[in-house]
Enzyme design. Structure first.
Site, short mmCIF file in Angstrom:
data_model
loop_
_atom_site.label_atom_id
_atom_site.label_comp_id
_atom_site.label_asym_id
_atom_site.label_seq_id
_atom_site.Cartn_x
_atom_site.Cartn_y
_atom_site.Cartn_z
N LYS A 74 0.63 -0.74 -0.03
CA LYS A 74 -0.04 -0.07 -0.22
C LYS A 74 1.02 0.89 -0.12
O LYS A 74 0.36 2.68 -0.45
CB LYS A 74 -0.71 0.78 1.57
CG LYS A 74 -2.14 -1.01 1.15
CD LYS A 74 -3.04 -0.76 2.10
CE LYS A 74 -3.95 -1.74 2.38
NZ LYS A 74 -5.03 -1.83 3.47
N ASP A 115 -10.13 2.27 1.59
CA ASP A 115 -9.19 2.27 2.95
C ASP A 115 -10.39 3.51 3.88
O ASP A 115 -11.27 3.27 4.92
CB ASP A 115 -8.14 1.84 3.49
CG ASP A 115 -7.94 0.52 3.08
OD1 ASP A 115 -8.78 0.09 2.27
OD2 ASP A 115 -6.41 0.51 2.89
#
Length: 303
Positions: A74, A115
């Protein structure tokens, strides 16, 4: 659709991921018969070649639409992309890559962060979290367990929810990819608690942070929550804990939190709510959330 499209979730490991269940259910409900979605286990040294494959001009086979990204990529992929959405740039983590194409040339790879939306959506749905009256906002305390990429997203999500005080408890806080660095970019003041497992003073500090939280988010990887469970001695009645781990469920931490009187928010809710904007970004269409939820719950029941 006449042209076949492909997408995938990448990570290490990734065999457990239920992202394919969510995306395939969304494609089916949208009538996107030409779309496929797979798991692709990707080691760090494979990330560059994979992104090059993603950006390559369209050939005779399925065309890449994008990637869902999980640990440990990420943050590592940020410097390899052509562009970053402002939220992903500020948070310092991207869990979505979209291949944007114009004509027959190479694609522009853009990173996004869904997210944050996943955490906010999960807490609003299952946690029904509401801050105190406006006069008491400064007294509301949110706790983040962990300091990696998902913890950085949790800071942005908690800010959106309106938490007045944020505590981050983790083994390490140093480094550009940590939550404290993200907090600095966001202009947030957070309190850092360093956890040294087995050290009585450190364990007591973390236990105190958990007992004083109005809301908590555990971003710890698999087995991390097991180590914290013995430190849950008391929690505020009804205080929500979102544990982003969804397999196995419940984690030892979630079970201990519920036993102490708190409310647990399952990690699969975050997975669902972050996947919805992912599908929208990759397809340009709004997915059927209920169809995705039904498919996910069925897959969880089979496990």
């Amino acid at each position: 659709m006449s042209a076949r499209q492909r997408a995938a979730v990448i990570g290490l490991p990734v065999a457990h991921s239920l992202s394919p269940v969510l995306h395939r259910a969304a494609y089916s409900a949208l009538g996107l018969d030409g779309w496929q979605y797979e798991r692709r286990e990707t080691r760090p040294e494979q990330l560059g070649p994979l992104l090059a494959e993603l950006a390559a001009p369209a050939g005779p086979g399925p065309v890449w639409a994008g990637l869902s990204v999980t640990m440990p990529h990420k943050q590592a992929l940020l410097t390899r992309l052509d562009a970053l959405d402002p939220l992903a740039q500020t948070v310092g983590a991207a869990n979505t890559v979209v291949a944007q194409r114009s004509g027959r040339g190479p694609a522009l790879l853009t990173g996004f962060n869904t997210d944050v939306a996943g955490i906010v959506g999960a807490l609003r749905e299952a946690g029904r979290y509401r801050l105190p009256d406006p006069a008491d906002l400064a007294d509301a305390t949110a706790l983040v367990l962990g300091s990696g990429a998902t913890a950085c997203s949790a800071l942005a999500a908690l800010t959106e929810l309106g938490a007045g005080r944020i505590v981050v408890a983790a083994r390490s806080h140093a480094g550009p990819g940590r939550a404290l660095a993200a907090a600095h970019r966001m202009g947030l003041e957070v309190e850092a608690v360093t956890w040294r497992p087995g050290d009585p003073a450190s364990d007591a500090a973390v236990a105190g942070a958990m007992s004083g939280a109005d809301l908590a988010v555990s971003t710890l990887p698999a087995h991390g929550p097991d180590l914290l469970a013995p430190l849950v001695r008391r929690v505020r009645p009804g205080a929500p804990l979102l544990d982003v781990t969804y397999e196995p469920w419940p984690t030892a931490l979630a079970a201990a939190w519920q036993e102490a009187g708190g409310l647990i928010v399952p990690g699969w809710l975050m997975l669902l709510h972050q996947a919805v904007p992912q599908v929208r970004l990759m397809t340009g269409m709004t997915p059927d959330v209920d169809a995705m939820r039904t498919a996910l719950l069925r897959a969880l029941a089979r496990r």
